[in-house]
Design a protein around this motif. Structure first.
Motif, short mmCIF file in Angstrom:
data_model
loop_
_atom_site.label_atom_id
_atom_site.label_comp_id
_atom_site.label_asym_id
_atom_site.label_seq_id
_atom_site.Cartn_x
_atom_site.Cartn_y
_atom_site.Cartn_z
N TRP A 57 -67.41 -73.42 -81.88
CA TRP A 57 -67.24 -74.64 -80.89
C TRP A 57 -67.15 -73.61 -79.51
O TRP A 57 -67.76 -74.07 -78.43
N TYR A 58 -66.39 -72.59 -79.45
CA TYR A 58 -66.35 -71.92 -78.08
C TYR A 58 -67.69 -71.52 -77.55
O TYR A 58 -68.05 -71.53 -76.36
N ALA A 85 -61.68 -77.15 -71.15
CA ALA A 85 -60.43 -76.24 -71.06
C ALA A 85 -59.33 -77.01 -71.93
O ALA A 85 -58.38 -76.31 -72.56
N ASN A 86 -59.27 -78.34 -71.94
CA ASN A 86 -58.37 -79.06 -72.72
C ASN A 86 -58.60 -79.01 -74.07
O ASN A 86 -57.76 -78.76 -75.13
N ILE A 87 -59.94 -79.16 -74.34
CA ILE A 87 -60.52 -79.19 -75.78
C ILE A 87 -60.41 -77.93 -76.51
O ILE A 87 -59.88 -78.08 -77.79
N THR A 88 -60.91 -76.82 -76.13
CA THR A 88 -61.10 -75.65 -76.78
C THR A 88 -59.97 -75.05 -77.49
O THR A 88 -59.94 -74.48 -78.45
N PRO A 89 -58.59 -75.01 -76.97
CA PRO A 89 -57.48 -74.39 -77.27
C PRO A 89 -57.14 -75.22 -78.85
O PRO A 89 -56.77 -74.63 -79.64
N VAL A 90 -57.76 -76.56 -78.76
CA VAL A 90 -57.34 -77.15 -79.77
C VAL A 90 -58.12 -77.01 -81.10
O VAL A 90 -57.79 -77.10 -82.27
N LEU A 91 -59.30 -76.64 -80.71
CA LEU A 91 -60.39 -76.20 -81.89
C LEU A 91 -60.38 -74.80 -82.18
O LEU A 91 -61.34 -74.03 -82.19
N THR A 92 -59.26 -74.40 -82.85
CA THR A 92 -59.17 -72.84 -83.07
C THR A 92 -58.34 -73.00 -84.34
O THR A 92 -57.39 -73.79 -84.78
N ALA A 128 -58.33 -60.26 -73.11
CA ALA A 128 -57.43 -60.56 -74.50
C ALA A 128 -57.55 -62.09 -75.04
O ALA A 128 -57.90 -62.25 -76.10
N ALA A 129 -57.45 -62.99 -73.85
CA ALA A 129 -57.37 -64.25 -74.40
C ALA A 129 -58.90 -64.69 -74.66
O ALA A 129 -59.16 -65.52 -75.82
N ILE A 130 -60.03 -64.00 -74.07
CA ILE A 130 -61.36 -64.51 -74.50
C ILE A 130 -61.61 -63.80 -75.82
O ILE A 130 -62.31 -64.57 -76.68
N ARG A 131 -61.17 -62.58 -76.00
CA ARG A 131 -61.26 -61.84 -77.57
C ARG A 131 -60.72 -62.75 -78.72
O ARG A 131 -61.26 -63.07 -79.68
N ALA A 135 -62.62 -64.93 -81.68
CA ALA A 135 -62.25 -64.68 -83.14
C ALA A 135 -61.66 -66.13 -83.68
O ALA A 135 -61.89 -66.24 -84.92
N ALA A 136 -61.04 -66.77 -83.08
CA ALA A 136 -60.36 -68.21 -83.53
C ALA A 136 -60.81 -69.32 -83.43
O ALA A 136 -60.54 -70.13 -84.12
N SER A 137 -61.98 -69.42 -82.78
CA SER A 137 -62.60 -70.82 -82.56
C SER A 137 -63.32 -71.10 -84.00
O SER A 137 -63.76 -70.50 -84.77
N LEU A 138 -63.09 -72.44 -84.01
CA LEU A 138 -63.67 -73.37 -85.36
C LEU A 138 -65.23 -73.24 -85.18
O LEU A 138 -65.71 -73.41 -83.85
#
Length: 430
Positions: A57-58, A85-92, A128-131, A135-138
């Motif tokens: 997704w990211y 920016a609201n959506i992306t942290p949810v899809l991890t 670090a947040a981008i890395r 790695a964590a994005s669904l």
């Protein structure tokens, strides 16, 4: 070039050995049982190759921003970025080392969701947040599962502090999410828009104007006088700009973009403003100019379209006096700071806020009455309609469609109930 085709049994056995055991092996056996085509170079079935090559997704959201950025206005870019920016942290995934939510949001808004040539040098915490996000994005395909879509909608329904977002805010962000998913369907990265499967109901937005915010002519004139008392020169330089919003029904961005050549200002008659440009305000990273204001065409119109707005002699006199006293900018703009720049939205709001305290009683100051400069425009259109100006003419002057005009200003039209009552009584008597 890879192409599906039959694969000999030893090759499939080799795939079994390479994959090991577990869900991958199970999926491979199921694909063979279903008769799926296998790729000759990898020996994997088409379904597994598709899953293996699918974007997260990211990465898709970043690609979406890059694709649509050139076609969007600064405010649209800001809204698009804020929503993603609201959506992306949810899809991890629940991956260890998750950065603080505020850092993730900054990384997305100020770095990831900005074209590469506009990105600042990332700080170590942003990098670090981008890395972590990479790695964590669904995978994008995870959105085929309705629970992930619902999680996104529930996040969009809340503000950053956890309180409920206004219905209009939720619907605007949902529209962005819908467009992103439609783009994924268009690129065949999703089979269908999964948003259609999930219902999260919010109160219907009418979009109509609160009639409590609408000033009458006397109150409007008192406010304009009060503006002139704000500051040493700032208020005096903004009086005519606020007057354009009230007597001409201009949007703030249209007033900010008004130039000398756009004005026909006879001495004692009605004048005409020929609107062609608007200067909406946004954050610098979203504008094409790199400044807080971009010069653009009129809202909801073709880039070269114009709108002619007749203005009463009272406004003509105010504009003539403004030009005589303050002159114009090098590019002909009527309203600018002492250094020639466009007034910021915060400066305009601060002047207006102070002027209300001079013009209104304490109870009125605490009320919605002309709470924002934009309410002057609402007052103008309401005045026209109540004066009997036909809706098509009022809509043309305001730059609205007739249907939108009547829906938005329905509650501000006085006297209609009495007219209706008289007509009903007349019909009953007959």
């Amino acid at each position: 070039m890879r192409r599906p085709g039959p694969v000999a049994a030893p090759t499939i056995l080799g795939c079994f050995q390479a994959l090991g055991s577990g869900s991958d092996l199970s999926s491979l056996r199921q694909a063979a049982k279903n008769g799926e085509a296998f790729y000759e170079d990898s020996g994997l079935p088409a379904s597994m190759v598709k899953a293996k090559d699918a974007r997260t997704w990211y990465s898709f959201a970043v690609a979406y921003v890059h694709a649509w950025w050139p076609h969007a206005a600064a405010k649209s870019r800001e809204g698009m970025t804020d929503t993603l920016a609201n959506i992306t942290p949810v899809l991890t995934h629940d991956l260890s080392g998750r950065p603080d939510d505020a850092i993730i949001r900054r990384a997305l808004r100020e770095y990831a969701f900005v074209p590469e040539d506009r990105r600042p040098e990332p700080t170590p915490e942003i990098a670090a947040a981008i890395r972590w996000l990479e790695a964590a994005s669904l995978p994008l395909s995870a959105l085929e599962d309705a629970r992930h879509v619902r999680a996104v909608l529930e996040a969009l329904a809340l503000l950053m502090d956890g309180s409920a977002a206004a219905t209009s805010t939720y619907r605007r962000k949902r529209a962005v999410f819908h467009h992103v998913l439609e783009y994924a369907v268009e690129l065949e990265e999703l089979s269908a828009n999964p948003l259609h499967k999930v219902k999260l109901r919010k109160a219907k937005v009418t979009g109509d104007v609160d009639r409590r915010s609408v000033v009458n002519p006397q109150q409007a004139r008192e406010l304009l006088i009060a503006v002139s008392y704000v500051g040493r020169t700032r208020g005096l330089m903004l009086v005519a700009m606020f007057a354009c919003m009230y007597f001409g029904g201009l949007r703030p961005g249209e007033a900010a973009g008004l130039r000398m050549k756009d004005c026909l200002l006879p001495k004692q008659e009605w004048g005409v403003l020929t609107l062609e440009k608007t200067r909406p305000e946004s954050i610098k990273r979203y504008t094409d100019s790199g400044e807080t204001h971009d010069e653009r065409g009129l809202k909801h119109r073709d880039g070269k379209a114009t709108r002619h707005v007749p203005i009463p002699p009272e406004l003509v006199a105010l504009l003539r006096a403004h030009i005589e006293r303050h002159g114009v900018a090098e590019d002909g703009r009527l309203f600018r700071t002492s250094t020639g720049r466009t007034f910021s939205g915060s400066a305009i709001s601060n002047v207006w806020k102070e002027a209300r305290t001079y013009a209104f009683s304490p109870d009125q100051v605490g009320s919605p009455l002309a709470a924002r400069p934009y309410d002057l425009r609402h007052a103008a259109v309401s005045l026209w309609l109540n004066a009997g100006v036909h809706a098509p003419e009022a809509a043309e002057r305001a730059g609205h469609g007739v249907d939108v005009l009547l829906r938005v200003y329905a509650k501000c039209i006085d006297g209609q109930r009495e007219v209706a009552n008289r007509r009903i009584l007349k019909a009953l008597a007959a």
